[in-house]
Structure formats: structure tokens, C-alpha cells
Design a protein around this motif. Structure first.
Motif, PDB file in Angstrom:
ATOM      1  N   UNK A  59       0.870  -1.182   0.000  1.00 53.95           N
ATOM      2  CA  UNK A  59       0.000   0.000   0.000  1.00 53.95           C
ATOM      3  C   UNK A  59       0.906   1.231   0.000  1.00 53.95           C
ATOM      4  N   UNK A  60       0.975   1.900  -1.131  1.00 57.22           N
ATOM      5  CA  UNK A  60       2.017   2.913  -1.341  1.00 57.22           C
ATOM      6  C   UNK A  60       1.460   4.124  -2.073  1.00 57.22           C
ATOM      7  N   UNK A  61       1.826   5.318  -1.598  1.00 52.08           N
ATOM      8  CA  UNK A  61       1.600   6.555  -2.335  1.00 52.08           C
ATOM      9  C   UNK A  61       2.950   7.199  -2.601  1.00 52.08           C
ATOM     10  N   UNK A  62       3.219   7.465  -3.867  1.00 57.05           N
ATOM     11  CA  UNK A  62       4.429   8.188  -4.253  1.00 57.05           C
ATOM     12  C   UNK A  62       4.013   9.502  -4.883  1.00 57.05           C
ATOM     13  N   UNK A  63       4.453  10.615  -4.296  1.00 53.52           N
ATOM     14  CA  UNK A  63       4.182  11.929  -4.868  1.00 53.52           C
ATOM     15  C   UNK A  63       5.257  12.261  -5.886  1.00 53.52           C
ATOM     16  N   UNK A  64       4.869  12.291  -7.155  1.00 54.96           N
ATOM     17  CA  UNK A  64       5.796  12.699  -8.207  1.00 54.96           C
ATOM     18  C   UNK A  64       6.075  14.192  -8.079  1.00 54.96           C
ATOM     19  N   UNK A  65       7.335  14.573  -8.226  1.00 54.57           N
ATOM     20  CA  UNK A  65       7.720  15.978  -8.241  1.00 54.57           C
ATOM     21  C   UNK A  65       8.432  16.270  -9.551  1.00 54.57           C
ATOM     22  N   UNK A 197       8.724  22.825  -5.874  1.00 54.98           N
ATOM     23  CA  UNK A 197       8.710  21.669  -4.980  1.00 54.98           C
ATOM     24  C   UNK A 197       7.602  21.780  -3.945  1.00 54.98           C
ATOM     25  N   UNK A 198       7.583  22.899  -3.225  1.00 52.43           N
ATOM     26  CA  UNK A 198       6.560  23.069  -2.199  1.00 52.43           C
ATOM     27  C   UNK A 198       5.167  23.185  -2.815  1.00 52.43           C
ATOM     28  N   UNK A 199       5.083  23.698  -4.027  1.00 53.21           N
ATOM     29  CA  UNK A 199       3.809  23.754  -4.731  1.00 53.21           C
ATOM     30  C   UNK A 199       3.283  22.346  -4.985  1.00 53.21           C
ATOM     31  N   UNK A 200       4.155  21.431  -5.431  1.00 53.02           N
ATOM     32  CA  UNK A 200       3.754  20.048  -5.679  1.00 53.02           C
ATOM     33  C   UNK A 200       3.244  19.380  -4.406  1.00 53.02           C
ATOM     34  N   UNK A 201       3.819  19.747  -3.259  1.00 58.05           N
ATOM     35  CA  UNK A 201       3.395  19.161  -1.991  1.00 58.05           C
ATOM     36  C   UNK A 201       2.103  19.784  -1.464  1.00 58.05           C
ATOM     37  N   UNK A 202       1.529  20.715  -2.229  1.00 54.12           N
ATOM     38  CA  UNK A 202       0.229  21.260  -1.886  1.00 54.12           C
ATOM     39  C   UNK A 202       0.248  22.568  -1.131  1.00 54.12           C
ATOM     40  N   UNK A 203       1.436  23.183  -1.006  1.00 54.75           N
ATOM     41  CA  UNK A 203       1.549  24.421  -0.240  1.00 54.75           C
ATOM     42  C   UNK A 203       1.512  25.641  -1.152  1.00 54.75           C
ATOM     43  N   UNK A 204       1.119  26.771  -0.584  1.00 59.90           N
ATOM     44  CA  UNK A 204       1.137  28.045  -1.293  1.00 59.90           C
ATOM     45  C   UNK A 204       2.587  28.466  -1.466  1.00 59.90           C
ATOM     46  N   UNK A 219       9.439  26.092   8.526  1.00 61.67           N
ATOM     47  CA  UNK A 219       9.217  25.179   9.645  1.00 61.67           C
ATOM     48  C   UNK A 219       7.848  24.521   9.558  1.00 61.67           C
ATOM     49  N   UNK A 220       6.841  25.286   9.152  1.00 57.61           N
ATOM     50  CA  UNK A 220       5.495  24.747   9.011  1.00 57.61           C
ATOM     51  C   UNK A 220       5.435  23.710   7.892  1.00 57.61           C
ATOM     52  N   UNK A 221       6.067  24.031   6.764  1.00 56.92           N
ATOM     53  CA  UNK A 221       6.064  23.112   5.624  1.00 56.92           C
ATOM     54  C   UNK A 221       6.790  21.819   5.968  1.00 56.92           C
ATOM     55  N   UNK A 222       7.966  21.942   6.581  1.00 58.89           N
ATOM     56  CA  UNK A 222       8.742  20.764   6.960  1.00 58.89           C
ATOM     57  C   UNK A 222       7.966  19.891   7.940  1.00 58.89           C
ATOM     58  N   UNK A 223       7.334  20.532   8.923  1.00 58.97           N
ATOM     59  CA  UNK A 223       6.545  19.788   9.892  1.00 58.97           C
ATOM     60  C   UNK A 223       5.398  19.023   9.243  1.00 58.97           C
TER      61      UNK A 223
END
Length: 401
Positions: A59-65, A197-204, A219-223
């Protein structure tokens, strides 16, 4: 003097990329270093077993960047899942992406109403954990891959200059010189050159340039990334990443051996001036801080999970295996799809970024089928999996058309 920014910002694997190096990465002297507070508080990822017996994860999710060779890792998952008869969460209508750059929604998955959960999800998306969790089991293993922001932007320029803000310029230096400090993209998803990169992870990815605000935001993004993902791989240590992935998934080296379809090599990088590289790092400061942190924790995870000496041994073994695969399977490479192989699609046919492969025709049937699994590109593999899982729907659509 033009230079290629390749390995100047991070230590080598032999030095284990660890040590209490002071600084926050915001000065020229601090490039390639990781802040002490980040390093000392970091921990190996939860859910990773350290050199213990484990059960293979399915059971795996890989986020392509973007521009991180994530297609190569996707191919590994395709091959493993297909051989193990696992089910894939695939985009609707045989598409390649889950409506990127929109934030992911469960409704983007084909057949989601008929099936509650899938085994593997690895097509391109803009990540949103709450929606992904609706179609994946609770014990799903989440991972992704990062790349140095300067190298990433160089590759982005080569790959997407035909469809982005880069279209008016011949060099990456001119883009940065023209737009740095005054660029405020209104449509970041179509830009491909701004904190992607951070956009792909769903962040503004539009954040204040103020140092304190950026530190807080990073710090928020890393957390959030550490909460949502069990493992973050690093492109610059691709073979080491594959070996680490093999251990945490409890797979074999044969499972992670691969041909690198979109290899991010020195030959495909767009050369930039040193000042341009510095501006790129500042311009993508959020990505840069995130990358520094996970670049360090990657090697801490290697130490706790595999061990440095064992890593070196297995990387050597993996490379030997991949050379053997190439010598057995490969007939030749081609930059564009040959007329002899009309159904064999490459992922991208501009420049030298993506190369296709043709199989050695002298192989017996068993080895030919084996090599075919290793060499089928993303476009065709995705289509094959879609037809396999939704063959009835596919036939109905064809009949209707």
C-alpha cells in the motif's frame, strides 16, 4: 565565465552529509550546510524499521515531483504493482495526471465509486493528504523525492521553456536578470519556475521574502511533510535512494533496479552564472530550506536503516545489476520515436532530455517480456494499466465513439 551548478551545494555520501554545521543557509558561507537546530531535532522517519525483518509493503503513495526523475520511480512502482497484481489509483479518462495543478480530489480517480481503496497511487498530482486518504488504506506508506532547487530550475528551463515564462528567453540567466525581485506569478501552476517543490506538496508558494516569516513558513512546511510522508528521497543520491527505498519497502534489489528514462545529467543542465545560481536559491528560498533539511535527514535515515558501509555495498551491487540489464535488454536508444516503433512512446521529444529505448530482438520470449517491463515508458505503461483495470469501461467507451 559560465558554470554548471551541479555538486557545489551539498557534501558527498562518503562524508555522510552529517555534522553540526552552524548557520541557516542564508549566506554564501553557509551554502550546503544545515542549521544545528534542524539537525539536532530531526529524527528518522516514523514507520521505518531499522535493519530488522519486515514484510513487503504493498500500500504505497508516491508523490511525483517535477524534474527529479520521479518518472523512473513511478516506473518501478508500475512494474512491481503490475507483477504483484496490485490495483492502482489512476487518473480518470486514461490521463497521466490527477488534474494537475489543481489540488488533488478523490473524485479525480477512475473507478473510485466502485472501489473504496487502491493499493498504489503514483501519478502526478498536487498533493492533499485528506483527499488521498479517502482512496488509500490506513497503513499506506507515503514517500516522495526532492532535488536541489538550482539544478531543478536548470532542468525546468530545459524541459518547459516552451510553455512557461521562459519562452521569451534563450538562457536561464536572462530570465533571472529580467524577473528576479519583481516576478509575482499570477498562475504559479503554469509557471514551472517558482518554488515548484513546495507547490507540488500542496503548499502556497507565494510567501513573504522577510527572513523571519520565511523561517516560520519553512518550519510549518517541513513539519507538515514529516507528518504526511514516511520518507523523502534525494535526487542527487539517486542510487542510494533506490537502495534505501528497497529497505523500507522490504523489496529486493531486482525490484528497484531500473533504466533511468529521464536522467537528470550534466549534459541536460542549462549552464548558469554563479550570481544567477545565488539568485535562484534566494528566489526559491522556501524550496531551498526544505531541501536542506531533508537532504540531511536522508543520510540520518540511511545510517539508522541501512548503515553507510552496507549502503555502499548495495549501491555497487545495484549498479552492476543495472549494467547487466542494459547489456541484456538494450538494442539502441533514440531521441524521437522511430517509425519502426510506432507504439513505443517517449515521454518528451524536445532536446536530449528524454530518450526512448528499443529492445534487443535476439532475446528469447521470456527475457523479451522481462525487458519489455523494464523499458516501457510512462505514457504506454499508464495506458496499459488503465486498460487492464478498466478494460470493460474502455471497450464501452470505444464502442460509444
Amino acid at each position: 565565465m559560465m558554470v554548471k551548478i551541479l555538486h557545489s551545494y551539498y557534501p558527498k555520501p562518503e562524508s555522510q552529509l552529517i555534522g553540526s554545521l552552524k548557520g541557516d543557509g542564508n549566506t554564501k558561507e553557509d551554502r550546503g550546510r544545515v542549521a544545528v537546530d534542524l539537525w539536532e531535532t530531526s529524527k528518522p522517519y516514523a514507520g521505518i524499521q531499522s535493519r530488522q525483518k519486515c514484510r513487503a509493503k504493498s500500500h504505497i503513495v508516491f508523490l511525483k515531483t517535477h524534474q527529479t526523475e520521479s518518472s523512473t520511480i513511478q516506473h518501478i512502482l508500475y512494474r512491481y504493482g503490475g507483477s504483484s497484481r496490485l490495483t492502482f489509483a489512476l487518473p480518470k479518462n486514461n490521463a497521466l495526471t490527477f488534474s494537475y495543478p489543481e489540488l488533488f480530489q478523490a473524485q479525480f480517480v477512475e473507478g473510485v465509486r466502485a472501489k473504496a481503496e487502491f493499493d498504489i497511487m503514483c501519478n502526478e498530482m498536487r498533493f492533499r493528504k485528506s483527499e488521498v486518504a479517502k482512496v488509500m488504506p490506513k497503513d499506506t506508506f507515503y514517500f516522495s523525492i526532492l532535488r536541489h532547487p538550482v539544478l531543478m530550475m536548470q532542468s525546468m528551463f530545459m524541459q518547459f521553456k516552451y510553455v512557461s515564462t521562459a519562452s521569451d528567453f534563450h538562457t536561464l540567466d536572462k530570465i533571472i536578470q529580467s524577473r528576479f525581485k519583481k516576478h509575482a506569478p499570477s498562475d504559479t501552476g503554469a509557471d514551472y519556475l517558482f518554488t515548484n517543490l513546495t507547490f507540488d506538496f500542496g503548499f502556497d508558494n507565494i510567501v513573504s521574502a522577510d527572513g523571519k516569516d520565511m523561517k516560520r513558513r519553512a518550519s510549518e512546511v517541513i513539519g507538515a511533510m514529516e507528518r504526511d510522508f514516511h520518507l523523502i528521497l534525494i535526487n542527487e543520491y539517486f542510487d542510494e535512494s533506490l537502495v534505501l527505498l528497497k529497505h523500507v519497502l522490504c523489496w529486493s534489489l531486482e525490484d528497484v533496479a531500473t533504466f533511468r528514462f529521464n536522467r537528470c545529467s550534466d549534459q541536460t543542465a542549462s549552464p548558469v552564472l554563479p550570481d544567477t545560481a545565488e539568485d535562484i536559491r534566494k528566489w526559491n528560498d522556501l524550496d531551498w530550506r526544505v531541501y536542506q533539511y531533508f537532504n540531511a535527514t536522508f543520510w540520518k535515515t540511511v545510517e539508522s536503516t541501512v548503515g553507510i558501509e552496507e549502503m555502499k555495498r548495495e549501491v555497487s551491487e545495484l549498479r552492476e545489476l543495472q549494467v547487466e540489464l542494459l547489456s541484456t535488454c538494450l538494442h539502441r536508444r533514440f531521441r524521437k520515436t522511430s517509425k519502426d516503433y510506432p507504439k513505443f512512446k517517449t515521454n518528451w521529444d524536445r532536446g536530449d532530455v528524454s530518450l526512448g529505448f528499443s529492445i534487443n530482438k535476439e532475446l528469447d520470449d521470456e527475457n523479451y517480456r522481462k525487458c519489455q517491463k523494464y523499458m516501457t515508458p510512462e505514457v504506454q505503461f499508464t495506458s496499459n494499466l488503465y486498460d487492464l483495470q478498466f478494460s470493460k469501461q474502455t471497450r464501452q467507451k470505444k464502442q460509444a465513439s
